[in-house]
Scaffold this active site. Structure first.
Site, PDB file in Angstrom:
ATOM      1  CE  LYS A  36      -2.812  -3.768  -4.779  1.00  0.00           C
ATOM      2  NZ  LYS A  36      -4.404  -3.111  -4.424  1.00  0.00           N
ATOM      3  CE1 TYR A 268      19.492  17.741 -18.881  1.00  0.00           C
ATOM      4  CE2 TYR A 268      18.638  16.059 -17.492  1.00  0.00           C
ATOM      5  CZ  TYR A 268      19.231  16.319 -18.647  1.00  0.00           C
ATOM      6  OH  TYR A 268      19.599  15.409 -19.537  1.00  0.00           O
TER       7      TYR A 268
HETATM    8  C1  LIG Z   1      -4.304  -2.990  -3.019  1.00  0.00           C
HETATM    9  C2  LIG Z   1      -5.535  -3.684  -2.201  1.00  0.00           C
HETATM   10  C3  LIG Z   1      -5.449  -4.269  -0.881  1.00  0.00           C
HETATM   11  C4  LIG Z   1      -4.210  -3.990  -0.017  1.00  0.00           C
HETATM   12  O1  LIG Z   1      -4.051  -2.907   0.389  1.00  0.00           O
HETATM   13  P1  LIG Z   1      -2.854  -2.314   1.216  1.00  0.00           P
HETATM   14  O2  LIG Z   1      -3.380  -0.949   1.719  1.00  0.00           O
HETATM   15  O3  LIG Z   1      -1.520  -2.333   0.574  1.00  0.00           O
HETATM   16  O4  LIG Z   1      -2.969  -3.076   2.370  1.00  0.00           O
HETATM   17  C5  LIG Z   1      -6.445  -4.905  -0.432  1.00  0.00           C
HETATM   18  N1  LIG Z   1      -7.408  -5.004  -1.028  1.00  0.00           N
HETATM   19  C6  LIG Z   1      -7.705  -4.464  -2.284  1.00  0.00           C
HETATM   20  C7  LIG Z   1      -9.026  -4.588  -2.900  1.00  0.00           C
HETATM   21  C8  LIG Z   1      -6.599  -3.786  -3.089  1.00  0.00           C
HETATM   22  O5  LIG Z   1      -6.871  -3.224  -4.242  1.00  0.00           O
END
Ligand SMILES: *Cc1c(COP(=O)(O)O)cnc(C)c1O
Length: 372
Positions: A36, A268
């Site tokens: 994702k 800044y």
């Molecule tokens: C993002 C996500 C993961 C992966 O999580 P990590 O902590 O990066 O391993 C797994 N399952 C779901 C539902 C997620 O949203």
């Protein structure tokens, strides 16, 4: 073409090795590689292709991501998506052979409509909220949800192939919450089974659960951050201690070098003023590229083999750093990566956030390149 003066190099061998490490830890379980958010900023297409050499499944949050991922990996590999809103036409996802999470009554009906319109059977993962107050059916609603899904199964419209949930505190191994969620998940399994559902894939664990909670591994684990070579919680174990190595190396070309006297205000707000003469360089990455402004005065770098840090505030497109005597414009500044470089987890500590945010917010304008 003018090249961008910064780049993220992605080591695809590290992606594969990190997944192999997860496999070694979880044994005979299926592995769903989470890609994702553009593979946590690493670039979805190339990462997915590399991950598929070691993983059984790919996972994304958004249905739109799943459609693009299907175009990238082609037909065949299993893809699970878990976020969509009421009113979506899910037919495209069914046509693209994407497994969908279902965790609300409106979602069951949206899926039923999509199966009627397309004639395609939906492959579903029934989601239960076991203790996060986020996505999934309340355990109390699970019997009714499972009964409705069983009806649709009997009509041949859906196949409930998974039952799943997500852990709120897997990265705090001793807090007791994961054990409570496992107990709720067990009740959900029993309720689904009483309703006549026979999900083949029970899954609960992301990276933290996979590494630190053997009882949460079930049939499949869903590693994200571990695949990218970062730790779910460096205070529990660093990525290195977990046998992982960062896949992303972020570097930039210095665009300015200058010697300044003592009492020089930097960037800044002059939040840093030199106490002694110093040699400074400018790095062409800023908060618009995902360098957290909260890392001002702290973010670690390596320039000319020397460990240094940001001086003054991070700006939108650039920041100032101290550099060694011998360094000049055109030399490379390394922000994070593997080996002896600072890690994204070090940057997270400097910015009081988590490594996930450091890599996944890396700006789209920073070019990614791939090796390994
Ligand atoms: C993002 C996500 C993961 C992966 O999580 P990590 O902590 O990066 O391993 C797994 N399952 C779901 C539902 C997620 O949203």
């Amino acid at each position: 073409m003018i090249p961008y003066p910064a780049r993220a190099r992605i080591d695809l061998t590290a992606i594969g090795d990190n997944l192999a490490r997860v496999r070694e830890v979880v044994g005979d379980r299926a592995v769903l590689a989470v890609v994702k958010a553009d593979a946590y900023g690493h670039g979805r297409g190339p990462v997915a292709a590399a991950a598929l050499e070691k993983a059984d499944y790919l996972g994304v949050a958004q249905v739109g991501e799943a459609l693009r991922l299907r175009a990238e990996v082609g037909p065949g590999p299993r893809i699970l998506a878990w976020i969509y809103a009421p009113g979506y036409d899910l037919g495209e996802a069914l046509a693209a052979d994407v497994d969908l999470s279902v965790g609300a009554f409106w979602a069951i009906e949206a899926i039923r409509r999509a199966t009627s319109l397309t004639g395609v059977q939906a492959r579903l993962h029934l989601k239960v909220d076991t203790g996060m107050a986020r996505g999934g059916f309340d355990p109390a609603d699970l019997p009714a949800a499972a009964a409705r899904l069983r009806e649709l199964e009997a009509e041949g419209r859906v196949a409930v192939i998974g039952l799943w949930s997500h852990l709120a505190r897997a990265d705090e191994p001793d807090c007791g919450q994961t054990e409570r969620q496992i107990a709720v998940f067990e009740e959900a399994r029993a309720a689904a089974s009483r309703a006549g559902l026979t999900p083949q894939l029970c899954h609960l664990a992301a990276s933290g659960g996979a590494f630190w909670h053997p009882a949460a591994r079930y049939d499949m684990v869903r590693p994200g951050i571990a695949m990218y070579g970062l730790s779910p919680n460096p205070a529990v174990a660093t990525a290195q201690a977990m046998g992982l190595r960062p896949a992303m190396t972020l570097s930039a070309d210095l665009i300015v070098d200058r010697d300044v006297p003592e009492n020089t205000g930097i960037s800044y707000g002059h939040t840093d003023v030199t106490a002694a003469p110093a040699r400074l360089g400018v790095v062409p990455l800023g908060y618009a590229d995902g360098i957290p402004r909260a890392a001002s005065n702290r973010g670690p770098l390596v320039v000319g083999g020397m460990r240094t840090r940001i001086r003054g505030r991070v700006c939108m497109d650039q920041f100032v750093t101290e550099i060694p005597r011998a360094c000049q414009a055109g030399d490379t500044a390394y922000l994070f990566g593997g080996g002896d470089l600072p890690t994204a987890d070090d940057w997270a500590e400097a910015a009081q956030t988590i490594g996930y945010e450091i890599v996944s917010r890396l700006g789209a304008r920073v070019p990614r390149s791939y090796h390994g």
